[in-house]
Scaffold this active site. Structure first.
Site, mmCIF file in Angstrom:
data_model
loop_
_atom_site.group_PDB
_atom_site.id
_atom_site.type_symbol
_atom_site.label_atom_id
_atom_site.label_comp_id
_atom_site.label_asym_id
_atom_site.label_seq_id
_atom_site.Cartn_x
_atom_site.Cartn_y
_atom_site.Cartn_z
ATOM 1 C CG ASN A 71 62.577 13.165 50.706
ATOM 2 O OD1 ASN A 71 63.723 13.606 50.813
ATOM 3 N ND2 ASN A 71 62.003 12.464 51.684
ATOM 4 C CB CYS A 133 69.812 10.858 56.100
ATOM 5 S SG CYS A 133 69.320 11.616 54.532
ATOM 6 C CB ILE A 194 60.271 5.019 61.055
ATOM 7 C CG1 ILE A 194 59.028 5.271 60.204
ATOM 8 C CG2 ILE A 194 60.084 3.856 62.004
ATOM 9 C CD1 ILE A 194 58.596 4.141 59.298
HETATM 10 C C1 LIG Z 1 61.078 16.282 52.170
HETATM 11 C C2 LIG Z 1 61.531 15.525 53.393
HETATM 12 C C3 LIG Z 1 62.753 15.845 53.992
HETATM 13 C C4 LIG Z 1 63.184 15.163 55.127
HETATM 14 N N1 LIG Z 1 64.364 15.521 55.725
HETATM 15 C C5 LIG Z 1 64.728 14.933 56.899
HETATM 16 C C6 LIG Z 1 65.887 15.374 57.611
HETATM 17 O O1 LIG Z 1 66.576 16.331 57.214
HETATM 18 N N2 LIG Z 1 66.225 14.733 58.770
HETATM 19 C C7 LIG Z 1 65.461 13.687 59.250
HETATM 20 O O2 LIG Z 1 65.799 13.143 60.317
HETATM 21 N N3 LIG Z 1 64.355 13.264 58.616
HETATM 22 C C8 LIG Z 1 63.977 13.858 57.450
HETATM 23 N N4 LIG Z 1 62.833 13.440 56.813
HETATM 24 C C9 LIG Z 1 62.041 12.313 57.370
HETATM 25 C C10 LIG Z 1 60.861 12.823 58.187
HETATM 26 O O3 LIG Z 1 61.291 13.578 59.290
HETATM 27 C C11 LIG Z 1 60.010 11.617 58.688
HETATM 28 O O4 LIG Z 1 60.794 10.811 59.521
HETATM 29 C C12 LIG Z 1 59.477 10.796 57.531
HETATM 30 O O5 LIG Z 1 58.922 11.670 56.548
HETATM 31 C C13 LIG Z 1 58.405 9.773 57.967
HETATM 32 O O6 LIG Z 1 57.335 10.393 58.622
HETATM 33 P P1 LIG Z 1 55.965 10.812 57.868
HETATM 34 O O7 LIG Z 1 55.533 9.611 57.078
HETATM 35 O O8 LIG Z 1 55.041 11.171 58.981
HETATM 36 O O9 LIG Z 1 56.304 11.982 56.977
HETATM 37 C C14 LIG Z 1 62.376 14.109 55.668
HETATM 38 C C15 LIG Z 1 61.147 13.794 55.063
HETATM 39 C C16 LIG Z 1 60.722 14.487 53.943
HETATM 40 C C17 LIG Z 1 59.376 14.124 53.338
#
Ligand SMILES: Cc1cc2nc3c(=O)[nH]c(=O)nc-3n(C[C@H](O)[C@H](O)[C@H](O)COP(=O)(O)O)c2cc1C
Length: 231
Positions: A71, A133, A194
């Protein structure tokens, strides 16, 4: 069989269970309350919030991958003032627990001012400082890849807040341990691991990158082993 106790003490606040949707995957929560009772969660981390409203990046912002997705939303959010005056009051009607505030910034001063404001909101239990980010230029990741920057921003934020501070780190670094130690030295109460891993997808028909800004952050089951290794 008795009931299983899933309660945990999360940095001084007792929560019912450790299920905590990650920032950016759960908006400001209230939309999900139309589907089920979101109070079954331990808590969740709300969408990354900046001082100014942000429209986010050009579309497409999401590309599917085997075992994950990539994303480049680009921190779309209505800005800290509206988050406090509009989003959180809507959330408070349907969620009766402390929420985690995910805060971003483009300068040390912005991080400090955003955290100072959000710290005063009653329903905020923890502040999660997003220094990782991958989808905005100049902000987020620019801070999170340098130990001195991380230590300085954490130290400055800790001076103005009373709530527990969790620093969200990027896996897109050579040595995440050095960054984590810098966060600890700055006074962080916890770290969050992470954020997504930088990636790129190409549309084989056009030969062009799929995402609007070419690169994005990979998340999902594909990155879980990387996350565990970082932890
Ligand atoms: C669509 C999307 C938007 C995200 N926006 C943020 C955000 O605004 N701030 C942040 O710290 N992490 C953001 N993340 C990261 C997630 O919080 C998370 O750290 C990341 O997806 C890895 O974890 P996962 O594999 O369990 O999804 C975003 C992830 C996705 C998929």
């Amino acid at each position: 069989m008795g009931e299983i106790d899933t309660k945990i003490n999360f940095l001084g606040i007792e929560i019912d269970n450790p299920i905590i949707p990650a920032s950016g995957t759960y908006g400001f929560g209230y939309e999900f309350a139309e589907l089920y009772d979101i109070n079954m969660l331990g808590t969740f981390s709300f969408k990354g919030t900046t001082a100014e409203p942000r429209f986010g990046n050009p579309t497409p912002r999401i590309a599917e991958c085997p075992s994950g997705m990539i994303n480049c939303i680009g921190l779309q959010n209505p800005g800290i003032e509206k988050v406090i005056s509009e989003e959180l009051p809507k959330l408070a009607k349907v969620f009766h627990k402390p929420v985690m505030a995910n805060i971003s910034g483009f300068s040390l001063e912005e991080y400090v001012s955003n955290c100072e404001k959000i710290d005063k909101v009653d329903m905020v239990g923890w502040i999660e400082l997003n220094v990782s980010c991958p989808n905005v230029h100049g902000g987020g990741l620019a801070f999170g890849t340098d130990p001195d920057n991380v230590k300085n921003v954490v130290k400055a934020v800790k001076k103005v807040i009373h709530k527990p501070l969790i620093v969200k780190l990027s896996p897109n670094v050579t040595d995440i341990v050095a960054i984590a130690k810098a966060a600890e030295e700055g006074g962080a109460d916890g770290i969050s691991l992470i954020n997504s891993l930088m990636g790129l997808r190409i549309d084989l028909k056009t030969g062009e990158p799929i995402l609007g800004i070419k690169t994005g952050g990979l998340s999902g089951p594909a990155v879980f082993p990387v996350a565990l290794r970082c932890v």
